[in-house]
Design an enzyme around this catalytic site. Structure first.
Site, PDB file in Angstrom:
ATOM      1  N   CYS A  77     -52.479 -24.236 -21.690  1.00 33.02           N
ATOM      2  CA  CYS A  77     -51.540 -24.123 -22.663  1.00 33.02           C
ATOM      3  C   CYS A  77     -51.070 -25.517 -23.140  1.00 33.02           C
ATOM      4  CB  CYS A  77     -50.685 -22.978 -22.332  1.00 33.02           C
ATOM      5  SG  CYS A  77     -49.697 -22.494 -23.726  1.00 33.02           S
ATOM      6  N   HIS A 171     -54.167 -18.208 -20.807  1.00 35.81           N
ATOM      7  CA  HIS A 171     -53.463 -18.310 -19.739  1.00 35.81           C
ATOM      8  C   HIS A 171     -54.396 -17.617 -18.467  1.00 35.81           C
ATOM      9  CE1 HIS A 171     -49.521 -20.187 -20.312  1.00 35.81           C
ATOM     10  NE2 HIS A 171     -49.496 -19.565 -21.427  1.00 35.81           N
ATOM     11  N   GLU A 173     -54.297 -17.489 -15.635  1.00 35.83           N
ATOM     12  CA  GLU A 173     -53.559 -17.276 -14.306  1.00 35.83           C
ATOM     13  C   GLU A 173     -52.914 -15.891 -14.356  1.00 35.83           C
ATOM     14  OE1 GLU A 173     -52.748 -19.413 -16.533  1.00 35.83           O
ATOM     15  OE2 GLU A 173     -50.578 -19.860 -16.734  1.00 35.83           O
ATOM     16  N   SER A 226     -33.977  -8.198   9.077  1.00 36.58           N
ATOM     17  CA  SER A 226     -33.441  -7.055   8.102  1.00 36.58           C
ATOM     18  C   SER A 226     -34.049  -5.691   8.279  1.00 36.58           C
ATOM     19  CB  SER A 226     -33.572  -7.452   6.775  1.00 36.58           C
ATOM     20  OG  SER A 226     -34.801  -7.600   6.337  1.00 36.58           O
ATOM     21  N   GLY A 227     -35.507  -5.912   8.793  1.00 41.53           N
ATOM     22  CA  GLY A 227     -36.268  -4.685   8.727  1.00 41.53           C
ATOM     23  C   GLY A 227     -37.383  -4.706   7.535  1.00 41.53           C
ATOM     24  N   GLY A 228     -36.930  -5.739   6.833  1.00 36.92           N
ATOM     25  CA  GLY A 228     -38.079  -5.870   5.545  1.00 36.92           C
ATOM     26  C   GLY A 228     -39.208  -6.659   6.143  1.00 36.92           C
ATOM     27  N   VAL A 229     -40.311  -6.494   5.178  1.00 34.40           N
ATOM     28  CA  VAL A 229     -41.519  -7.058   5.653  1.00 34.40           C
ATOM     29  C   VAL A 229     -41.509  -8.579   6.117  1.00 34.40           C
ATOM     30  CG1 VAL A 229     -44.012  -7.222   5.137  1.00 34.40           C
ATOM     31  CG2 VAL A 229     -42.579  -5.676   4.073  1.00 34.40           C
ATOM     32  N   SER A 231     -38.972 -10.784   7.053  1.00 30.83           N
ATOM     33  CA  SER A 231     -38.384 -11.121   8.292  1.00 30.83           C
ATOM     34  C   SER A 231     -39.073 -10.634   9.689  1.00 30.83           C
ATOM     35  CB  SER A 231     -37.011 -11.032   8.359  1.00 30.83           C
ATOM     36  OG  SER A 231     -36.624  -9.332   8.194  1.00 30.83           O
ATOM     37  N   THR A 232     -39.731  -9.024   9.470  1.00 34.30           N
ATOM     38  CA  THR A 232     -40.466  -8.755  10.672  1.00 34.30           C
ATOM     39  C   THR A 232     -41.743  -9.685  10.885  1.00 34.30           C
ATOM     40  OG1 THR A 232     -39.521  -6.546   9.745  1.00 34.30           O
ATOM     41  CG2 THR A 232     -41.609  -6.712  11.168  1.00 34.30           C
ATOM     42  N   GLU A 527     -33.143  -3.964  -9.985  1.00 33.42           N
ATOM     43  CA  GLU A 527     -31.940  -3.215  -9.559  1.00 33.42           C
ATOM     44  C   GLU A 527     -30.954  -3.081 -10.692  1.00 33.42           C
ATOM     45  OE1 GLU A 527     -31.408  -2.290  -6.435  1.00 33.42           O
ATOM     46  OE2 GLU A 527     -33.030  -3.597  -5.437  1.00 33.42           O
TER      47      GLU A 527
HETATM   48  P1  XMP Z   1     -34.111  -7.662 -10.105  1.00 32.36           P
HETATM   49  O1  XMP Z   1     -33.123  -6.669 -10.100  1.00 32.36           O
HETATM   50  O2  XMP Z   1     -33.722  -9.136 -10.278  1.00 32.36           O
HETATM   51  O3  XMP Z   1     -35.098  -7.452  -8.703  1.00 32.36           O
HETATM   52  O4  XMP Z   1     -35.056  -7.398 -11.316  1.00 32.36           O
HETATM   53  C1  XMP Z   1     -36.010  -8.162  -8.419  1.00 32.36           C
HETATM   54  C2  XMP Z   1     -36.299  -7.837  -6.972  1.00 32.36           C
HETATM   55  O5  XMP Z   1     -35.351  -8.653  -6.110  1.00 32.36           O
HETATM   56  C3  XMP Z   1     -34.511  -7.922  -5.311  1.00 32.36           C
HETATM   57  N1  XMP Z   1     -33.014  -8.160  -5.398  1.00 32.36           N
HETATM   58  C4  XMP Z   1     -32.691  -8.913  -4.399  1.00 32.36           C
HETATM   59  N2  XMP Z   1     -33.141  -9.338  -2.983  1.00 32.36           N
HETATM   60  N3  XMP Z   1     -30.896 -10.198  -2.607  1.00 32.36           N
HETATM   61  C5  XMP Z   1     -32.315  -9.852  -2.246  1.00 32.36           C
HETATM   62  O6  XMP Z   1     -32.484 -10.069  -1.051  1.00 32.36           O
HETATM   63  C6  XMP Z   1     -30.319  -9.669  -3.893  1.00 32.36           C
HETATM   64  O7  XMP Z   1     -29.026 -10.029  -4.126  1.00 32.36           O
HETATM   65  C7  XMP Z   1     -31.286  -9.153  -4.663  1.00 32.36           C
HETATM   66  N4  XMP Z   1     -31.221  -8.616  -5.975  1.00 32.36           N
HETATM   67  C8  XMP Z   1     -32.385  -8.046  -6.457  1.00 32.36           C
HETATM   68  C9  XMP Z   1     -34.933  -6.624  -5.956  1.00 32.36           C
HETATM   69  O8  XMP Z   1     -34.647  -5.324  -4.833  1.00 32.36           O
HETATM   70  C10 XMP Z   1     -36.416  -6.502  -6.242  1.00 32.36           C
HETATM   71  O9  XMP Z   1     -37.072  -6.496  -5.387  1.00 32.36           O
END
Ligand code: XMP
Length: 529
Positions: A77, A171, A173, A226-229, A231-232, A527
């Site tokens: 591009c 594009h 990609e 945090s339990g998230g992927v 950090s685990t 969110e």
């Molecule tokens: P949005 O709402 O911006 O979300 O479209 C995109 C992704 O990011 C996550 N998200 C956050 N993760 N701290 C985080 O660690 C935050 O403040 C935060 N805000 C949004 C959201 O859950 C989605 O996966």
């Protein structure tokens, strides 16, 4: 290594990602990078797209050295236009901005030099491609020839007659160019001659060795989980590398999902053997969040409180210098010197890419402040990875954990519109739990990228057992997304929604209505806050 120069396109990171998916190591650098200062010798260079026009006064410029390095160059591009601009072509504004699908006709006219047309080799005579541009080439530079055209772009793909220089207007990609990966593959593997040797198995071995070397025989590391992927996986990798010299801390901030802290303890400590402290600080967090409605304010409070709690806990783990001194021999574990961060490559890109005009939509990073005061050195074992699921599987993390949907740091606080109170948190936790339970039961969890409930503090009228009710509303959100930059709302089978709605209104006290969010990102975000 492939060097990708970023001119500020929203897709630049995807180019890097595609190369790495081909098991070829690629690095993104800002377009202002001078070639003489690049720390490695690239086997090929890709120039990204850009929001600018090459004829703009302040347009970002490529270091002309790129064209005299004797390595293959692919311009995408704006990259094509910048290449042409440098080498004597012409770029003009299109009559109509072109945004969307186009059919690329691959030309047979070539110079006869097979390496020159290698970009589309074996890809047939036509392919669907994705266009997103306001300018296009109106004349190609001398010594170039056309290798592809579309209805509106006569110079949609060009190649140099004798050097390995290629330019494409579309594009490759993005997933909307279905054979784009193959085009990138032709460039990276065939034209640049890179070997697909950057694999996850290799990564693990090298990374564990690197962590051990950095930490030495005694060095200790702490990190938040945090339990998230992410950090685990980071925690498990540290555990593999240095065992109990890694210590994880989980902070219960009062806005986690139902039973989350217990589950994380179970999984990380019991199942994966990671040294873990869980701290219940929900009172502190909720008291600081009292009466706060503004989303960014909530993020800030949670981020700062997290830092306070983490520091206090870390100090307990570290012990005082005197205590450490008393320990001798095998007991002397060494001081905590390192802080683990689960930084991924997209965060790295965020900090190095060329910044065009862009606005902060939300502040996503909550633990950035940790280092300032803690005097710890940073260890980031995941910083070369785009995603961690494949790594998680190789580290034997159970698949239901590896497949978990992302959960934001500020947790349910950004899913409760209006003030966050213990009773609101309780309502949302129960509703969210029912929602996820039903999604799992229906076998849809892995098909959805992220699903969650949102609590709307508006009241609506309902009727239950002949009585009038006046209660709050739950909104359900479910999206499919590749990288969360864009997302589509998920189309549920109606019977699943019916079951979820009926369970929530029956089982969650304080809720008499359930709605489903049918907004995509953009214009909405994933969110609600
Ligand atoms: P949005 O709402 O911006 O979300 O479209 C995109 C992704 O990011 C996550 N998200 C956050 N993760 N701290 C985080 O660690 C935050 O403040 C935060 N805000 C949004 C959201 O859950 C989605 O996966």
């Amino acid at each position: 290594t492939i060097l990708i120069l970023d001119f500020g396109s929203q897709y630049s990171h995807l180019i890097t990602r595609r190369c790495r998916e081909l098991n070829v190591y690629a690095e993104l650098q800002p377009c202002t990078q001078k070639i003489k200062d690049v720390s490695f010798k690239p086997k090929g260079i890709i120039l990204s797209g850009s929001p600018y026009s090459v004829y703009d006064q302040d347009a970002p410029r490529v270091d002309p050295e790129v064209f005299s390095l004797d390595v293959p160059v692919l311009g995408i591009c704006y990259g094509l236009q910048e290449m042409a601009w440098n080498l004597g072509g012409e770029v003009t504004k299109c009559d109509h901005r072109e945004y969307g699908f186009a059919q690329l006709l691959i030309s047979k006219i070539g110079s006869g030099n097979s390496s020159v047309d290698a970009l589309f080799e074996g890809l047939g005579e036509e392919m669907q491609v994705w266009m997103s541009h306001g300018d296009q080439l109106s004349a190609i530079p001398e010594d170039f020839h056309i290798i592809g055209q579309t209805d509106t772009a006569p110079f949609a793909a060009i190649a140099h007659n004798s050097k390995p220089f290629y330019g494409i207007q579309f594009h490759p990609e993005v997933t909307h160019s279905p054979r784009g990966r193959e085009v990138i593959g032709r460039f990276v593997l065939n034209i640049c001659g890179c070997k697909p040797s950057w694999t996850m198995e290799e990564f693990i071995g090298k990374e564990i060795a690197r962590i051990r070397a950095i930490c030495g025989p005694k060095g200790r590391v702490i990190g938040a989980v945090s339990g998230g992927v992410d950090s685990t996986v980071a925690a498990k990798l540290m555990h593999e590398a240095i065992g109990d010299r890694f210590h994880a801390i989980m902070v219960d901030n009062g806005v986690l999902r139902l039973n989350e802290a217990n589950q994380v303890h179970e999984m990380l400590n019991k199942d994966l053997g990671v040294n873990l402290t869980v701290v219940d600080s929900s009172d502190l967090f909720l008291s600081r969040l009292k009466d706060i409605e503004d989303p960014e304010q909530k993020r800030k409070i949670i981020g700062n409180t997290f830092i306070n709690v983490f520091e206090t806990e870390a100090a307990k783990i570290e012990g005082t210098a005197e205590e450490e001194e008393k320990l001798t021999g095998a007991e002397a574990k060494g001081r905590v010197e390192w802080l683990l961060q689960g930084t991924l490559y997209p965060d790295v890109i965020e900090s190095i890419s060329f910044k065009g005009p862009s606005a902060t939509i939300k502040t996503h990073h909550n633990v950035g402040g940790l280092l300032k005061d803690m005097k710890l050195k940073l260890i980031e074992p995941l910083r070369e990875l785009f995603k961690v699921r494949a790594l998680g599987r190789l580290l034997n993390i159970p698949s239901h954990l590896v497949q978990r949907h992302p959960f934001p740091g500020p947790g349910l606080a950004i899913r409760i519109l209006g003030p966050v109170t213990r009773s609101q948190v309780k309502i949302l936790q129960i509703a969210d739990n029912i929602y996820i339970e039903e999604i799992r039961k229906a076998g849809l969890y892995n098909e959805i990228s992220q699903a969650f409930a949102v609590l709307l503090p508006v009241k609506a009228v309902g009727v239950m057992g002949d009585k009038r009710t006046y209660e709050q509303v739950i909104a359900l959100r479910a999206v499919q997304s590749e990288d969360f930059m864009t997302a589509d709302w998920y189309v549920f089978p109606p019977e699943v929604l019916r079951r979820i709605s009926s369970r929530i209104t029956n089982e969650v006290e304080g809720i008499n209505r359930v709605t489903y969010d049918i907004s995509s990102k953009p214009p909405a975000t994933v969110e609600w806050l």
